[in-house]
Each structure stands twice: as C-alpha cells, then as structure tokens.
Design a protein around this motif. Structure first.
Motif, PDB file in Angstrom:
ATOM      1  N   LYS A 108      11.077  20.580  -0.486  1.00 59.31           N
ATOM      2  CA  LYS A 108      11.201  20.971   0.772  1.00 59.31           C
ATOM      3  C   LYS A 108       9.905  21.217   1.500  1.00 59.31           C
ATOM      4  CE  LYS A 108      15.205  23.343  -0.622  1.00 59.31           C
ATOM      5  NZ  LYS A 108      15.947  24.630  -0.947  1.00 59.31           N
ATOM      6  N   ASN A 109       8.851  20.229   1.263  1.00 59.76           N
ATOM      7  CA  ASN A 109       7.745  20.405   1.966  1.00 59.76           C
ATOM      8  C   ASN A 109       6.824  21.278   1.230  1.00 59.76           C
ATOM      9  OD1 ASN A 109       8.096  17.888   3.820  1.00 59.76           O
ATOM     10  ND2 ASN A 109       9.674  19.053   4.687  1.00 59.76           N
ATOM     11  N   ASN A 110       7.045  21.820   0.363  1.00 66.44           N
ATOM     12  CA  ASN A 110       6.312  22.867  -0.155  1.00 66.44           C
ATOM     13  C   ASN A 110       5.805  22.495  -1.807  1.00 66.44           C
ATOM     14  OD1 ASN A 110       6.155  24.755   1.869  1.00 66.44           O
ATOM     15  ND2 ASN A 110       7.773  25.819   0.996  1.00 66.44           N
ATOM     16  N   VAL A 111       4.567  22.614  -2.307  1.00 68.91           N
ATOM     17  CA  VAL A 111       4.046  22.427  -3.590  1.00 68.91           C
ATOM     18  C   VAL A 111       4.821  23.509  -4.608  1.00 68.91           C
ATOM     19  CG1 VAL A 111       2.313  22.255  -5.376  1.00 68.91           C
ATOM     20  CG2 VAL A 111       1.826  21.561  -2.948  1.00 68.91           C
ATOM     21  N   SER A 112       5.732  23.073  -5.221  1.00 66.41           N
ATOM     22  CA  SER A 112       6.475  24.237  -5.786  1.00 66.41           C
ATOM     23  C   SER A 112       6.214  24.450  -7.170  1.00 66.41           C
ATOM     24  CB  SER A 112       8.191  23.582  -6.137  1.00 66.41           C
ATOM     25  OG  SER A 112       8.950  23.458  -5.030  1.00 66.41           O
ATOM     26  N   ALA A 113       5.323  23.365  -8.078  1.00 64.44           N
ATOM     27  CA  ALA A 113       4.765  23.807  -9.280  1.00 64.44           C
ATOM     28  C   ALA A 113       4.107  22.484  -9.590  1.00 64.44           C
ATOM     29  CB  ALA A 113       5.837  23.723 -10.157  1.00 64.44           C
ATOM     30  N   ALA A 114       3.045  22.849 -10.617  1.00 63.80           N
ATOM     31  CA  ALA A 114       2.081  21.848 -10.936  1.00 63.80           C
ATOM     32  C   ALA A 114       2.349  22.005 -12.560  1.00 63.80           C
ATOM     33  CB  ALA A 114       0.565  22.265 -10.410  1.00 63.80           C
ATOM     34  N   ALA A 115       1.390  21.014 -13.158  1.00 61.12           N
ATOM     35  CA  ALA A 115       1.289  20.820 -14.598  1.00 61.12           C
ATOM     36  C   ALA A 115       2.863  20.528 -14.997  1.00 61.12           C
ATOM     37  CB  ALA A 115       0.905  21.803 -15.283  1.00 61.12           C
ATOM     38  N   CYS A 116       3.570  19.832 -14.422  1.00 59.84           N
ATOM     39  CA  CYS A 116       4.953  19.564 -14.729  1.00 59.84           C
ATOM     40  C   CYS A 116       5.017  18.352 -15.639  1.00 59.84           C
ATOM     41  CB  CYS A 116       6.002  19.443 -13.488  1.00 59.84           C
ATOM     42  SG  CYS A 116       6.014  20.906 -12.549  1.00 59.84           S
ATOM     43  N   TYR A 117       6.028  18.392 -16.504  1.00 52.56           N
ATOM     44  CA  TYR A 117       6.457  17.403 -17.477  1.00 52.56           C
ATOM     45  C   TYR A 117       7.628  16.512 -16.935  1.00 52.56           C
ATOM     46  CZ  TYR A 117       3.515  19.767 -21.022  1.00 52.56           C
ATOM     47  OH  TYR A 117       2.610  20.478 -21.664  1.00 52.56           O
ATOM     48  N   LEU A 118       7.257  15.301 -16.840  1.00 53.86           N
ATOM     49  CA  LEU A 118       8.413  14.227 -16.394  1.00 53.86           C
ATOM     50  C   LEU A 118       8.750  13.313 -17.434  1.00 53.86           C
ATOM     51  CD1 LEU A 118       6.776  13.249 -12.897  1.00 53.86           C
ATOM     52  CD2 LEU A 118       8.090  15.090 -13.444  1.00 53.86           C
ATOM     53  N   PRO A 119       9.837  12.914 -17.407  1.00 53.97           N
ATOM     54  CA  PRO A 119      10.411  11.967 -18.560  1.00 53.97           C
ATOM     55  C   PRO A 119       9.657  10.666 -18.438  1.00 53.97           C
ATOM     56  CG  PRO A 119      11.953  11.924 -16.767  1.00 53.97           C
ATOM     57  CD  PRO A 119      10.795  12.910 -16.254  1.00 53.97           C
TER      58      PRO A 119
END
Length: 275
Positions: free
Chosen positions: A178-189
């Motif tokens: 939604k045009n916001n930086v929700s989180a960082a250092a996330c793990y993606l598959p």
C-alpha cells in the motif's frame, strides 16, 4: 400479552444473532484480506458452485466428487488456513479482533515508482545489492511477518539506507505494501526452477520464487554487476537500463492503479447523480 412479549423478544434475538454473525464474518474477511487465503477462499466458492450446478444438471459422479471435497473440506481448511487462523486467534487474544479497521490506503503509486527508481539507480552505480518486492492483489502478510516491521512512508533515502552493507536490515527483502515500506529483512521463497541460470544468486532466485506464488513485482539490484532486474509472474527481466526499468515498473503499477481509480470515479459520479 406474555405470548406477544415472547414473540417480540424472539424476533429481537434473531436480529441480534444475525448482526453478530455478520460482524464476525466481516472481521474474519479483514483478517484474511492481504493473504494468500483470499485465492484459496475463491477456490472453495468455485467448488460449492460446481456442486450446486452438477446437482441441478444431474451429473452424479461430479456431484459425488464435489460432495466428498466438501465433507473433508473442514479438515483441509484448518490445515491450509493455519497461519490465518493463528493470526486471528492472536488478534483475539490482544483484543484487536473487534477493533476498528485502519485508515484508508494512501494511494500514491507515482511517488512509490519515483522512490524505487531513484534508489535502484543509486545502488546500481555503487553495486549495492538490493531486493524490493511490491505487493499487488495477492497478499504478502505471511512474508512480512518474517522480517522486521517498519510501516514507514516510502522514500529513496530509506530504501538506500536499508541496503547499505553491514547494516542490520540489509540482508533480506524489503516489502512494499500500500505504498508504504511494511518490513525489511524479510525471507522470500527461493525458486526451484531448473532453468535458472547458474550465474544468478540468491536474490534473483528469491525474486523469481515470490513471483511464482504471488502477483507481486520484485526488483533486484545485483551486488556483483550492479545490473537491475525485475520479476513478475515467474518471468525474469535482466539487465534493464533506467528507461526500460521505469517503463516496465510504471506499466505494472501505474496503469492498473489508474484503471481502479477511473472505475471508482465512475461509481462515485453515478452515486451523486442518482442521489
């Protein structure tokens, strides 16, 4: 008179019962909104529709198969929706399940596109590795929970600062929601496709992996070459120059948003006209 009072109370209790059930269903929809459960819920509705149609047309075998799917569906729902059910129970325990919904979305895709382009151009010239995933229709809440929550307004400076080497948040993906930086250092598959070039690293595999399970747009800046890549729908667009990258990103984010805004504007205009 007592009989009349009993009838009125029965009607009132029925109305309250219906309203409470409606409200609980509404809150459950809010919980699963923004997750992969939305697509699974659509699949369940398709099974129910096929069951009704097959029964009406007398397709006994198909009707029996759909009935078996429905009979065992409750157990399947518990297994498939386990993350969403856990989230709903956690919100219920915190007292947030019956709280009011958040504020309306701050839709400013042009600002998001400009910030991403400026940040990727800066990082590409300096060979700073980056992985940025932008949520579209399919929710990414499950992947957001694996990272560090930020919930910050997007800016090129913030994106650059996150991916500076040897900082706490640089390892992993940034997810924009939604045009916001929700989180960082996330793990993606990671993608398990055997057709991926061996010269591509973990960032590219993660970008392809998330594009295979969601409709998100993911941007990759190579730490080795400084090349800019973009993934969507399981496709990888490599070594894009600034103009190509801007055109591709805008076509995926800006055009779809304008279509939604135009549809919403037509609806509002009709409502005012009829009112």
């Amino acid at each position: 008179m007592p009989f009349a009072d009993f009838t009125v109370w029965k009607y009132l209790s029925s109305i309250v019962d219906i309203l409470l059930v409606w409200y609980v269903i509404y809150k459950l929809i809010n919980v699963i909104r923004g997750t992969k459960a939305v697509q699974l819920l659509k699949g369940i509705l398709v099974i129910l529709l096929v069951r009704v149609v097959s029964e009406y047309l007398g397709l006994k075998t198909l009707s029996w198969m759909m009935q078996q799917a429905i009979n065992w569906g409750f157990l399947a729902i518990i297994i498939i929706f386990q993350p969403e059910l856990r989230r709903a129970l956690e919100q219920l325990g915190r007292g947030r399940f019956f709280s009011r919904s958040g504020s309306p979305d701050d839709d400013d895709p042009e600002k998001t596109i400009a910030a991403i382009i400026k940040a990727t151009d800066y990082m590409a010239k300096r060979r700073i590795g980056a992985l940025i995933s932008i949520e579209k229709e399919t929710g990414m809440s499950d992947y957001i929970e694996t990272g560090i929550p930020l919930d910050s307004k997007i800016s090129s400076e913030l994106l650059i600062n996150i991916f500076i080497p040897n900082t706490p948040l640089h390892d992993g993906a940034v997810i924009i929601q939604k045009n916001n930086v929700s989180a960082a250092a996330c793990y993606l598959p990671l993608s398990e496709s055997p057709f991926i070039s061996k010269e591509l690293g973990t960032r590219h595999r993660a970008a392809l992996g998330i594009s295979e399970v969601t409709d998100s747009i993911t941007v990759v800046v190579s730490e080795e070459t400084g090349g800019i890549s973009l993934t969507k729908n399981g496709e990888l667009h490599r070594d894009l120059n600034t103009d190509e990258f801007k055109e591709l990103l805008s076509s995926e984010l800006l055009v779809n948003t304008k279509v939604k805004q135009a549809s919403s504007a037509r609806w509002n205009w009709r409502g005012k006209k009829n009112g």
